[in-house]
Write an enzyme that holds these catalytic residues in place. Structure first.
Site, PDB file in Angstrom:
ATOM      1  N   HIS A 135      -7.233  -5.564  -0.840  1.00  0.00           N
ATOM      2  CA  HIS A 135      -6.487  -4.792  -0.795  1.00  0.00           C
ATOM      3  C   HIS A 135      -4.857  -5.535  -0.568  1.00  0.00           C
ATOM      4  CE1 HIS A 135      -4.164  -1.035  -0.716  1.00  0.00           C
ATOM      5  NE2 HIS A 135      -4.111  -0.998   0.539  1.00  0.00           N
ATOM      6  N   ASP A 154      -8.531  -4.456  -6.509  1.00  0.00           N
ATOM      7  CA  ASP A 154      -8.124  -3.491  -5.313  1.00  0.00           C
ATOM      8  C   ASP A 154      -8.863  -2.416  -5.056  1.00  0.00           C
ATOM      9  OD1 ASP A 154      -6.604  -2.038  -3.338  1.00  0.00           O
ATOM     10  OD2 ASP A 154      -4.948  -3.291  -3.820  1.00  0.00           O
ATOM     11  N   SER A 165       0.735  -1.180  -0.138  1.00  0.00           N
ATOM     12  CA  SER A 165       0.064   0.067   0.151  1.00  0.00           C
ATOM     13  C   SER A 165       0.916   1.223   0.017  1.00  0.00           C
ATOM     14  CB  SER A 165      -1.183  -0.155   1.171  1.00  0.00           C
ATOM     15  OG  SER A 165      -1.943   1.022   1.137  1.00  0.00           O
TER      16      SER A 165
END
Length: 528
Positions: free
Chosen positions: A498, A468, A249
């Site tokens: 994610h 995602d 991320s």
């Protein structure tokens, strides 16, 4: 939906492991490592060359580059338990301001689990799990088992850290629990009147003023560029010639920044759930509106519902909650802000979709919001006693230190039609969030978009998941392109959620083969 924010502002890349935020919050000696240590002694004698090869910055003092972490049993965080006996914690000193490397320093908190097969050890593997604002010291011990990093631990020391401005590393502090609670209850995140708009903007200004008042000495120095420089110093004090890195991320943005600054120091690196390096703060908001709407539609399809009809139904529910908050099983009501956050939370992982179904059924059929409130509290880092973690505060400080953009309320209002079209459910929130985010921040931002070009770096594996929600798939391709030909190696995961390591067997085995055996997959490989 957050990642250049989590609860009050939802633009950017989000923390992958939202449920893993408790952990080792203390330094190795059991005392907090979050003091700034301004004025700490450091040698004025600089080494003969910049050890980390930082372009345009002075050489680091030998007192910093010659450090060796003093690894000790991790202390238990307040109200929690320490990680297992095979985990060790330490701190390292880094310059507060890299332009003045012989000046004030801060402490960066580290955690490590040594490689099991010492005879075949490859070195250290440094992790960043996202946010910005996620505490790697807290997350890594939980993630190591839950996400399959145990195989990597056979030959790597697993290492993570609290980046500067986060938790035990001179953590930014802006709001008391009471102030956060009042804001969550009273501030309308999609203001409909002049009074609501004024209150929304005042809340952002008050938050920034609180950061400046409580953490003003470190606030100008908590950006991603300085965190990347810290990573290179960590690499050096750990004794690694090259940085082996796993970024998830926001950790991919941090990794891209590191690769740009120190391309010759990049070893084996993987970016999973990738932030689009070409997007500015408004672009991130657009990306998230697109990504979360896509995830919501995939969720609705999976439940046998028409995506358009289901989206309209949820948007109408939020409108009703905006007018009249729902009662819960406590003395707290579920307002629109908390309801949106509660809907966002289970979209991060397909395995959590059943919780969203239960929460929406409760709100729509019973007219109560207990489950959505519980999901929102988990996302916001609120415990049952009303204590909030500081991740949201760190996220805002880091993001606003990075971004030069300061949209006004009028500019956010003008974006509403576009954002509503992108997502009737999440668009209005994200459009307004661009103004509430950094509009009145006390520190100037560094850039519009981060630089990720890394000519001369070794291959970096860039993993994008088609479903995602927080860091949409398109950003991975852009990151691979920005890293440059022969550097960015694209791996596509056809799936939901994610991040993909530990969830997709194909991705996990490909990443393991790369880290453990140096096998670089073909650019463009697809896992399904």
């Amino acid at each position: 939906m957050a990642g250049h924010a989590r609860a009050g502002a939802l633009a950017g890349a989000a923390l992958l492991l939202t449920g893993l935020l408790a952990g080792c919050d203390s330094a190795a000696d059991g005392k907090p490592a979050d003091r700034t240590d301004l004025g700490a002694a450091s040698s004025p004698n600089a080494s003969s060359a910049t050890p980390s090869g930082q372009p345009g910055t002075p050489a680091l003092p030998a007192a910093l580059t010659s450090q060796r972490p003093d690894w000790k049993r991790c202390g238990a965080p307040a109200g929690g338990t320490a990680p297992g006996a095979d985990w060790r914690c330490a701190t390292v000193e880094v310059p507060l301001d890299y332009a003045k490397p012989g000046g004030d320093t801060i402490r960066i908190a580290l955690i490590r689990k040594e490689a099991r097969d010492r005879g075949r050890r490859l070195g250290s593997m440094l992790f960043n799990f996202g946010g910005p604002g996620g505490s790697g010291v807290s997350i890594l011990p939980r993630a190591a088992d839950s996400y399959g990093y145990g195989k990597l631990n056979s030959r790597y020391d697993l290492v993570s850290f609290d980046p500067r401005g986060v938790a035990s590393s001179a953590g930014v502090n802006c709001h008391t629990d009471q102030e956060t609670e009042i804001a969550n209850r009273r501030v309308d995140i999609t203001p409909d009147t002049a009074a609501e708009e004024a209150a929304f903007m005042k809340d952002g200004a008050d938050f920034g003023a609180g950061c400046e008042r409580r953490s003003g000495r470190v606030l100008p120095y908590v950006g991603t560029t300085n965190a990347a420089r810290d990573m290179d110093l960590i690499r050096e004090v750990l004794g690694d010639k090259k940085l082996t890195y796993f970024g998830i991320s926001y950790g991919t943005e941090l990794g891209g920044t590191y690769a740009h600054l120190f391309p010759k120091n990049v070893g084996r690196a993987v970016f999973d759930a990738v932030v689009d390096p070409t997007a500015d703060a408004i672009g991130h908001a657009r990306n998230q509106a697109t990504g979360f709407q896509r995830a919501l539609e995939n969720y609705l399809k999976d439940r046998g519902q028409d995506p358009k009809t289901g989206t309209q139904r949820i948007a109408r529910l939020l409108e009703r909650i905006d007018r009249k908050p729902l009662p819960t099983g406590s003395d707290r009501e579920l307002n629109e802000s908390l309801a949106v956050t509660g809907i966002v939370m289970p979209l991060y992982s397909k395995s959590s979709w059943p919780y969203l179904t239960q929460a929406l059924d409760e709100a729509e059929k019973r007219g109560t919001g207990s489950m959505l409130l519980q999901l929102a509290d988990s996302y916001n880092g609120r415990d049952e006693k009303g204590h909030y973690d500081t991740q949201n505060q760190s996220q805002r400080a880091i993001s606003c230190a990075d971004s030069r953009l300061r949209p006004t309320a009028a500019e956010a209002r003008a974006m509403l039609p576009e954002f509503r079209k992108l997502s009737p459910v999440f668009g209005p929130f994200l459009a307004w969030d661009t103004a509430g985010w950094c509009a009145q921040w006390p520190v100037e931002g560094e850039h519009d978009t981060p630089e990720a070009s890394a000519p001369g770096a070794g291959p970096i594996l860039v993993v994008g998941t088609t479903g995602d929600p927080a860091t949409p798939y398109e950003g991975a391709r852009k990151m691979a392109d920005e890293l440059g030909e022969g550097v960015g190696v694209m791996l596509t995961n056809k799936g939901e959620g994610h991040g993909s390591y530990g969830g997709s067997a194909c991705v996990t085995s490909t990443v393991d083969a790369y880290f453990l055996d140096g096998k670089v997959p073909a650019d463009g490989k697809t896992c399904s």
